[in-house]
Design an enzyme around this catalytic site. Structure first.
Site: not given
Ligand code: NAP
Length: 309
Positions: A40, A89, A110, A125, A150-151, A153, A256
């Site tokens: 970032s 978060k 976030n 996000d 991964g719903a 998380g 990524y």
């Protein structure tokens, strides 16, 4: 004096005046644990430079035990805002004074805006991945039958809420721990109530990675989104069997990593279009910039800085 790459919780708590002593003054940061990997600062500082804003963006390494203290100290240290990343978060939602509706629904924050001594929380996000998917695949979530891995998380939940708010054509929530996905499906069902149903299928449902269920759902899906933490290491096993993928499927991997991901390699092998999570990272950051400065983010500059990093 050069601005260090990373500050600690102690720096902020014991020497709040330190941050304003740099030129430009440090007025923004991403807060996490670990934090050294965060990209970032690269694209946020490029954006600040390009817009002639006299402020610098840094990394704050803050363990969970100091997070709330650090949050409350941001105004004293002259911060105008912050980003929050793993693992803070959900705590940030509790720690801010006000959170917008999407952050509340997502269960996490976030992006923080400092206003006087008050902290306002947002979550970029979900809107970030929505913009990334539009850019990568020229289509909108509302038109897509989505299978989301991964719903259960933090990122998965934010993406699921975004899909529901955009009333996507169908939302299949896949999670290793089924109960989390089931609770979320129940919570999100009202978003789909006023919409026409697609045949006899529920518009939102929860399943596990069980072979037969997942294969069937993927056969009828437009897009597969991976929001599990699997795939961050090349040595991770496949998040779904390669044989479940097909050429009509769009594949978005929120991961990524530099070397690409196994999921995207498997997608390419069957002729499916795929994209990694850099677009989501870029757009969530651009949206945060827009919230802090109430002006369009210099997206091309930010993208260039992110890719060069
Ligand atoms: P998290 O809260 O820890 O959630 C992890 C999720 O992965 C949970 O659903 C968990 O299932 C699942 N999972 C973990 N190990 C698994 C396994 N072996 N098999 C199947 N499922 C497994 O993490 P998060 O913060 O949501 O982050 C998840 C991913 O999103 C990470 O890869 C992160 O890099 C990515 N992300 C990307 C961006 C971006 O801008 N591109 C932004 C945020 C996050 P259980 O519920 O069963 O534990």
């Amino acid at each position: 004096m050069a601005i260090p790459d990373i500050f600690s919780a102690e720096d902020l708590l014991t020497t709040p005046a330190l941050f304003a002593s740099f030129e430009p003054p440090v007025r923004l940061a991403v807060i996490g644990d670990p934090i050294a990997h965060s990209r970032s600062p690269a694209f946020q500082n490029a954006a600040l430079d390009a817009c002639g804003i006299r402020a610098a963006y840094t990394r704050l390494h803050v363990p969970p035990s100091r997070f709330t203290e650090v949050l409350r100290a941001l105004p004293r240290a002259g911060f105008l805002g912050a980003n929050v990343t793993i693992p803070h978060k959900a705590s940030a939602l509790v720690g801010v004074d006000v959170a917008d509706a999407y952050a509340r629904a997502s269960g996490s924050v976030n992006t923080i805006v400092v206003s006087g001594d008050k902290l306002h929380g947002f979550n970029t996000d979900g809107p970030g991945i929505s913009r990334a998917i539009r850019e990568e695949f020229s289509c909108d979530l509302r038109d897509l039958r989505v299978v989301l891995l991964g719903a259960g998380g933090g990122a998965g939940r934010a993406i699921a809420v975004q899909c529901a708010m955009e009333k996507c054509a169908r939302l299949v929530l896949v999670n290793r721990t089924l109960e989390k996905a089931q609770l979320l499906a129940t919570e999100l069902a009202p978003y789909f109530l006023s919409e026409p149903t697609s045949g006899s299928l529920d518009r939102v449902c929860a399943i596990t990675f069980e072979d037969g269920d997942l294969r069937r759902e993927l056969e009828n899906a437009d897009i597969l989104i991976n929001a599990t933490s699997l795939g961050m290491n090349r040595s991770d096993g496949p998040v779904v069997p390669a044989s479940h993928l097909h050429s009509n499927l769009l594949v978005y991997d929120t991961v990524y990593t530099r070397g690409g991901s196994r999921l995207l390699d498997d997608a390419a092998a069957v002729g499916a279009r795929g994209a990694n999570g850099l677009g989501m990272l870029l757009h969530q950051g651009a949206l945060a910039f827009e919230i802090w400065f109430n002006r369009p983010a210099p997206l091309a500059v930010m993208r260039q800085a992110l890719l060069a990093h």
